[in-house]
Design an enzyme around this catalytic site. Structure first.
Site, short mmCIF file in Angstrom:
data_model
loop_
_atom_site.label_atom_id
_atom_site.label_comp_id
_atom_site.label_asym_id
_atom_site.label_seq_id
_atom_site.Cartn_x
_atom_site.Cartn_y
_atom_site.Cartn_z
N CYS A 137 -0.46 4.12 2.13
CA CYS A 137 -0.25 3.92 3.57
C CYS A 137 1.21 4.12 3.96
O CYS A 137 1.51 4.73 4.98
CB CYS A 137 -0.64 2.50 3.97
SG CYS A 137 -2.18 1.93 3.27
N ASP A 138 2.13 3.59 3.16
CA ASP A 138 3.51 3.45 3.63
C ASP A 138 4.52 4.34 2.91
O ASP A 138 5.67 4.42 3.35
CB ASP A 138 3.96 1.99 3.47
CG ASP A 138 3.10 1.05 4.30
OD1 ASP A 138 2.56 1.51 5.33
OD2 ASP A 138 2.96 -0.13 3.94
N CYS A 169 0.83 -1.21 0.00
CA CYS A 169 0.00 0.00 0.00
C CYS A 169 0.87 1.25 0.00
O CYS A 169 1.39 1.65 1.05
CB CYS A 169 -0.92 -0.03 1.22
SG CYS A 169 -1.99 1.41 1.35
#
Ligand SMILES: Cc1cc2nc3c(=O)[nH]c(=O)nc-3n(C[C@H](O)[C@H](O)[C@H](O)COP(=O)(O)OP(=O)(O)OC[C@H]3O[C@@H](n4cnc5c(N)ncnc54)[C@H](O)[C@@H]3O)c2cc1C
Length: 313
Positions: A139-140, A136
């Site tokens: 997200c990261d 992701c």
């Protein structure tokens, strides 16, 4: 535990969507059972930190956030049982929810079974997931500022993520299993291909696949195999992002609910499925799956619970 009377709501899945739905049905004083096949918390149990869920000034532990959601749902009256749901059957007035150990009767159902990223099977990938291997970018990506990374995924969403990641990283190498000369090597729109090909931070590693990821506590490199010569070489990087699609957790609903060709649950904008009183929320649902974010799944859970309450009253 059920004693004669059906539950008002059975929620299937204990990720952000299911637990948020439980918080809402609990506050609406609806008797609620949540069934979870693994550990309540869902996909966020698989990552260390979350930094884009509102309400926390600093990045916070993702499993701890999910623990809090679980405790909040339980405090408001939801009963949580660990069991895998294998089917939903309409009865004369209600629904029978079939678990592997027990069956439950309920007046309404919220399905929040989520999805899982399609994984690659290379050696070490599972062990270093969340420790340099990510599924992701949204997200990261932020955690890889100034780092060198590789990316698997040459479709529209893979190339979009590669461009997104250039905001943070020093370089992105896109691993492509096809030869550079193959006109279908990049399965993306022409404008996207052009942007990626012209981007100074992006390079391509043609005709290669991931053979193994290396690193003790965190990923330190990736072994790439050349598909023509079979030669394996190590590329030193800090991260490997994989974007080759998701798989919805909806096999048990085949033949019961309307699903799209990939298995995502089809709903209307009030999250109603084709069965009256059965709602769907979160990443298992066709629209939400496009974003795959906890806050959006949680929002879906709230909508499904409010709609279930309206349906029951
Ligand atoms: C490594 C990783 C990092 C991420 N980082 C972020 C981030 O930083 N920010 C962000 O917003 N999002 C992040 N996400 C995405 C986010 O976790 C998901 O979008 C979100 O969890 C979806 O919530 P959900 O409730 O729909 O589904 P899920 O979280 O997938 O929960 C579904 C639950 O249902 C259970 N279940 C499935 N089938 C059954 C069944 N038949 N019976 C009973 N239970 C069942 C599953 O075990 C699971 O616990 C990340 C995801 C991953 C994998």
């Amino acid at each position: 535990m059920q004693e004669g009377k059906p539950y008002n709501v059975v929620i299937i899945g204990g990720g952000p969507a299911g637990l948020t739905a439980a918080i809402y049905t609990g506050r609406a004083l609806l008797s609620t059972l949540l069934l979870e096949k693994a550990v309540p918390g869902g996909q966020l149990n698989e990552t260390d930190f979350i930094e884009n869920f509102p309400g926390f000034e600093e990045k916070t532990s993702a499993p701890e956030l999910m623990q809090q959601m679980r405790k909040q749902a339980e405090r408001l009256g939801t009963e949580i049982l660990l069991d895998e749901v294998t089917g939903i059957e309409p009865t004369s007035h209600n629904y029978r929810i079939k678990g592997t150990r027990e069956e439950f009767e309920t007046r309404s159902v919220i399905i929040a079974t989520g999805s899982r990223p399609r994984e690659i099977s290379a050696d070490g990938v599972g062990r270093l997931k969340g420790k340099g291997v990510s599924y992701c970018a949204t997200c990261d990506g932020y955690f890889f500022q100034g780092k060198k990374i590789l990316e698997v995924g040459a479709g529209d969403s893979g190339l979009t993520e590669a461009l997104f990641l250039t905001k943070f990283v020093e370089s992105v190498g896109i691993i492509v299993r096809h030869q550079r000369s193959d006109p279908h090597a990049l399965r993306a729109s022409p404008i996207l291909k052009k942007r990626v090909q012209e981007h100074p931070k992006i390079t391509f590693l043609w005709n290669k696949v991931v053979d193994k990821v290396v690193g003790e506590k965190r990923l330190t490199g990736v072994l790439l195999k050349d598909l023509t010569t079979g030669e394996v070489e190590e590329v030193k990087v800090d991260g490997l992002f994989i974007n080759i699609g998701h798989l919805p957790e909806t096999d048990f609903l085949q033949g019961t609910l309307n699903l799209d060709e990939h298995g995502y649950i089809i709903t209307d904008d009030r999250l109603r499925t084709n069965l009256p009183g059965v709602f769907a929320a979160g990443d298992a649902r066709i629209v939400t799956s496009r974003y795959a974010q906890a806050i959006i799944a949680a929002g879906d859970g709230a909508i499904a619970a409010i709609e279930a309450e309206k349906y029951l009253s």
